[in-house]
Design an enzyme around this catalytic site. Structure first.
Site, PDB file in Angstrom:
ATOM      1  N   GLY B 163       0.804  -1.220   0.000  1.00 39.22           N
ATOM      2  CA  GLY B 163       0.000   0.000   0.000  1.00 39.22           C
ATOM      3  C   GLY B 163       0.837   1.271   0.000  1.00 39.22           C
ATOM      4  O   GLY B 163       0.374   2.321   0.429  1.00 39.22           O
ATOM      5  N   GLU B 199      15.019  -0.585  -6.803  1.00 43.08           N
ATOM      6  CA  GLU B 199      14.694  -0.874  -8.194  1.00 43.08           C
ATOM      7  C   GLU B 199      14.633   0.410  -9.004  1.00 43.08           C
ATOM      8  O   GLU B 199      14.588   1.511  -8.454  1.00 43.08           O
ATOM      9  CB  GLU B 199      13.383  -1.649  -8.296  1.00 43.08           C
ATOM     10  CG  GLU B 199      12.180  -0.844  -7.844  1.00 43.08           C
ATOM     11  CD  GLU B 199      10.889  -1.665  -7.852  1.00 43.08           C
ATOM     12  OE1 GLU B 199      10.953  -2.895  -7.716  1.00 43.08           O
ATOM     13  OE2 GLU B 199       9.831  -1.057  -7.989  1.00 43.08           O
ATOM     14  N   HIS B 207      -0.641   1.703 -13.823  1.00 39.54           N
ATOM     15  CA  HIS B 207      -0.915   0.507 -13.033  1.00 39.54           C
ATOM     16  C   HIS B 207      -1.995  -0.289 -13.767  1.00 39.54           C
ATOM     17  O   HIS B 207      -3.144   0.128 -13.819  1.00 39.54           O
ATOM     18  CB  HIS B 207      -1.383   0.915 -11.634  1.00 39.54           C
ATOM     19  CG  HIS B 207      -1.808  -0.239 -10.778  1.00 39.54           C
ATOM     20  ND1 HIS B 207      -1.195  -0.547  -9.599  1.00 39.54           N
ATOM     21  CD2 HIS B 207      -2.778  -1.158 -10.943  1.00 39.54           C
ATOM     22  CE1 HIS B 207      -1.774  -1.613  -9.074  1.00 39.54           C
ATOM     23  NE2 HIS B 207      -2.745  -2.006  -9.880  1.00 39.54           N
ATOM     24  N   GLU B 288       3.144  -7.266  -8.249  1.00 34.94           N
ATOM     25  CA  GLU B 288       2.811  -8.237  -7.205  1.00 34.94           C
ATOM     26  C   GLU B 288       1.522  -8.942  -7.576  1.00 34.94           C
ATOM     27  O   GLU B 288       0.836  -8.548  -8.510  1.00 34.94           O
ATOM     28  CB  GLU B 288       2.674  -7.559  -5.839  1.00 34.94           C
ATOM     29  CG  GLU B 288       1.565  -6.545  -5.766  1.00 34.94           C
ATOM     30  CD  GLU B 288       1.418  -5.939  -4.368  1.00 34.94           C
ATOM     31  OE1 GLU B 288       1.937  -6.519  -3.399  1.00 34.94           O
ATOM     32  OE2 GLU B 288       0.768  -4.900  -4.255  1.00 34.94           O
ATOM     33  N   ARG B 292      -6.649 -12.429  -3.516  1.00 37.08           N
ATOM     34  CA  ARG B 292      -7.971 -12.192  -2.928  1.00 37.08           C
ATOM     35  C   ARG B 292      -8.867 -11.585  -3.995  1.00 37.08           C
ATOM     36  O   ARG B 292      -8.409 -11.276  -5.086  1.00 37.08           O
ATOM     37  CB  ARG B 292      -7.843 -11.202  -1.775  1.00 37.08           C
ATOM     38  CG  ARG B 292      -7.194  -9.883  -2.218  1.00 37.08           C
ATOM     39  CD  ARG B 292      -7.392  -8.789  -1.229  1.00 37.08           C
ATOM     40  NE  ARG B 292      -6.662  -7.604  -1.246  1.00 37.08           N
ATOM     41  CZ  ARG B 292      -5.919  -6.923  -2.112  1.00 37.08           C
ATOM     42  NH1 ARG B 292      -5.754  -7.284  -3.027  1.00 37.08           N
ATOM     43  NH2 ARG B 292      -5.298  -5.851  -2.083  1.00 37.08           N
TER      44      ARG B 292
END
Lengths: 157, 458
Positions: B163, B199, B207, B288, B292
């Site tokens: 987050g 990185e 995104h 990632e 869920r």
């Protein structure tokens, strides 16, 4: 080894005279479940692997969901002792032992009034108030929700 | 094993969402609630609500033992964790496995495999899925050597984070030392894990994530992508599908990469593989996997017509994957605005309180997922999401126009909301053009110094 009707009668007598409320016995494909004060069921050992006492069947269909567990939310002039966490409530330290407290008993803030078990972890519950137990609303061995009144104590004057 | 009764270990709109599908499937629902949520809409909708603890999540929604005990005591066959809270805690999935309760989600091992950024990155590399150039750094020397190779700007991240917490941007190599020690200390304090990695920072990134479904035995399909680039401090605000402006070839490669990643894990259930799309280089990198159901899953449902919660339940109950890749078709565009109880005029501060009145928009193209009705409390203990307003239409411009109207029709009083802010964003030329990067919202806020009385729209 086979259980005969006489054996079952004898076991029932033993349970009856013991301090235990329930007995579950499993042997050689026979499952015997006895509950004190439960439904009376015919004694018949002819059916192996089926519970002898229907009321205590170990894999019941899901119980009907109680939307709102019915219980008093207040007792006149008494303070509620509420569940500090969700779990299974036990009134006694172990099956058959006398309960921690009964109606009419005097308690103080530190008196243990029961146990709440969460995943095998036992949590003692204390009264948190001094006085006399006026009513016990939580049922032994049943789920209590967080904040649910377990019993009511009339505060000492 | 068929599921007859589900314990829902969540709250808010996602609890309502799960209950609706359970009702449609004839599955009984028991909702675990804190004292703050006893009177909530999902608590009233569920067949039963059990109070698991006080309002603070740490004392209620985050207690694994209490949840599992409650599930057993009420005779639930399965637990649906929703999103957030315990949904990606390995401990809950493990406990369920130990006690013969179906966890509606991936296996504990899969949660573990994707929960650690380093392990997830290694899995991506092994699946031939591109990752952002970089790696873990254990010392300053290691960091400097890596920095020389990948060149600034950089991002320093917490291995155990999420987050956006514990992330730091570093623009010059000589600033690296200080940033590393700060990030490490912060990560240690926040997550109990001070490992960090370095990185390449992608200057203009989008995104874009891919929804997948896996049967747990190695078969995985994708349900298209979602663009979630409209973010404020890494919190998503608007999501849409399909991602605007990507070529068919690019999208195909993106979907295939997500499927490869999930296949490698023999992933079970619904999951999302997140990618960073590097606009300048026309590349994508694995970020990632979220193990869920996602907040923004309804836009995928809108264009595919698939009920993702129903598929989660079918997979969990052993029916496997009921869909083939060929059977999944995509119709039109869908977009979602997250309506939050927060005040855009006060730096988006949460605005808890009681909703005195509310009127949600209604039309065939509109879907509103919410737990808010008149009199609903918005407790200060949880996230501020009030509702998701979702619009589905043939084209993106239709979607934007209808969503704007839907939001303008929404009337909500008692708490401040970001509804007006959403309308402003949906009116912005750059947003309307489509394909904005994750820096868009910060630029938007900078050029509109005085966000109009946004709370007044509703």
């Amino acid at each position: 080894m086979k259980l005969t009707a006489n054996d079952v009668a004898e076991i029932m007598r033993l349970v009856e005279s013991s301090a235990f409320d329930a007995l579950d016995l499993e042997m050689d494909g026979v499952k015997l479940s006895l509950r004190r004060g439960g439904l009376q069921a015919p004694m018949d050992t002819a059916q192996p692997a089926t519970p002898l006492v229907a009321a205590a069947a170990s894999v019941p269909a899901p119980r009907a969901i109680d939307k709102k567990p019915s219980q008093p939310v207040a007792v006149d002039g008494a303070e509620a002792v509420r569940a500090p966490l969700l779990g299974t409530f036990y009134r006694a330290p172990k099956p058959g032992a006398p309960p921690y407290v009964a109606v009419g008993d005097t308690v103080d803030a530190e008196t243990v009034i029961g146990i709440i078990e969460v995943m095998k972890l036992m949590n003692p519950v204390r009264a948190g108030v001094s006085g006399t137990v006026a009513a016990i609303t939580a049922v032994d061995s049943q789920l209590v929700e967080f904040d649910e009144p377990l019993m009511f104590v009339k505060p000492a004057p | 094993m068929s599921i007859r009764r589900v314990l829902i270990a969540n709250r808010g709109e996602i609890a309502v969402r799960i209950i609706r599908t359970c009702q449609a499937l004839g599955i009984e629902t028991v909702l675990a609630v804190s004292t703050a949520d006893r009177e909530s809409l999902p608590a009233r909708m569920a067949d039963r609500a059990v109070c698991i603890g006080p309002a603070r999540p740490g004392d209620s929604y985050l207690r694994v033992d209490t949840i599992v005990h409650a599930a057993q005591a009420v005779g639930a066959d399965a637990i649906h964790p929703g999103y957030g809270f315990l949904s990606e805690r390995m401990a809950l999935a493990e406990r369920c496995e130990e006690h013969g309760i179906i966890f509606i989600g991936p296996t504990a091992a899969q949660i573990d495999a994707v929960g650690d950024k380093l392990k997830a990155r290694a899995a991506a590399e092994a699946a031939d899925v591109p990752v952002v150039p970089g790696g873990p750094v254990a010392s300053l020397d290691e960091a400097l050597a890596l920095a020389q190779r990948i060149q600034p700007p950089f991002l320093v991240k917490a291995v155990g984070g999420g987050g956006g917490r514990g992330m730091k941007r570093v623009d010059r190599i000589d600033e690296l030392e200080e940033a590393l020690s700060m990030a490490s200390a912060e990560a240690g304090a926040a997550f109990g894990d001070s490992r960090v990695y370095l990185e390449r920072f992608v200057e203009r990134g989008r995104h874009v994530e891919v929804q997948v479904l896996g049967d747990g035995a190695g078969r995985v399909i994708h349900l298209g992508e979602r663009d979630c680039s409209v973010q404020r401090r890494y919190q998503k605000l608007i999501e849409e599908t399909p991602a605007p402006g990507l070529s068919a070839d690019f999208r195909t490669r993106l979907h295939a990469a997500a499927v490869r990643f999930a296949e490698r894990l023999s992933y079970r259930g619904a999951g999302t593989v997140e990618f960073l799309v590097d606009v300048d280089r026309d590349e994508f990198y694995f970020l990632e996997m979220n193990a869920r159901i996602q907040v923004e899953h309804p836009i995928t449902e809108a264009v595919t017509g698939i009920d993702l919660v129903a598929e989660q339940i079918a997979i969990a109950s052993g029916e496997g994957l009921r869909l083939t890749q060929e059977s999944v078709t995509f119709d039109g565009c869908a977009m979602e605005c997250r309506v939050n109880a927060e005040d855009p005029n006060r730096d988006f501060q949460p605005s808890p309180g009681v909703v005195s009145s509310v009127s949600w928009p209604s039309a065939p193209s509109i879907r509103v997922d919410t737990h808010i009705d008149a009199g609903a409390r918005v407790p200060p203990f949880y996230d501020s999401l009030l509702a998701k307003v979702i619009v589905h239409a043939p084209t993106r411009s239709d979607v934007v126009m209808r969503l704007r109207h839907a939001l303008l029709e929404t009337v909500l009083s008692g708490v401040s909301t970001n509804i007006g802010f959403h309308v402003d964003v949906l009116t912005d030329a750059e947003f309307i053009a489509g394909g904005v990067d994750t820096g868009f919202l910060a630029r938007f806020l900078a050029r509109e110094p005085a966000i109009k009385e946004s709370g007044q729209h509703g």
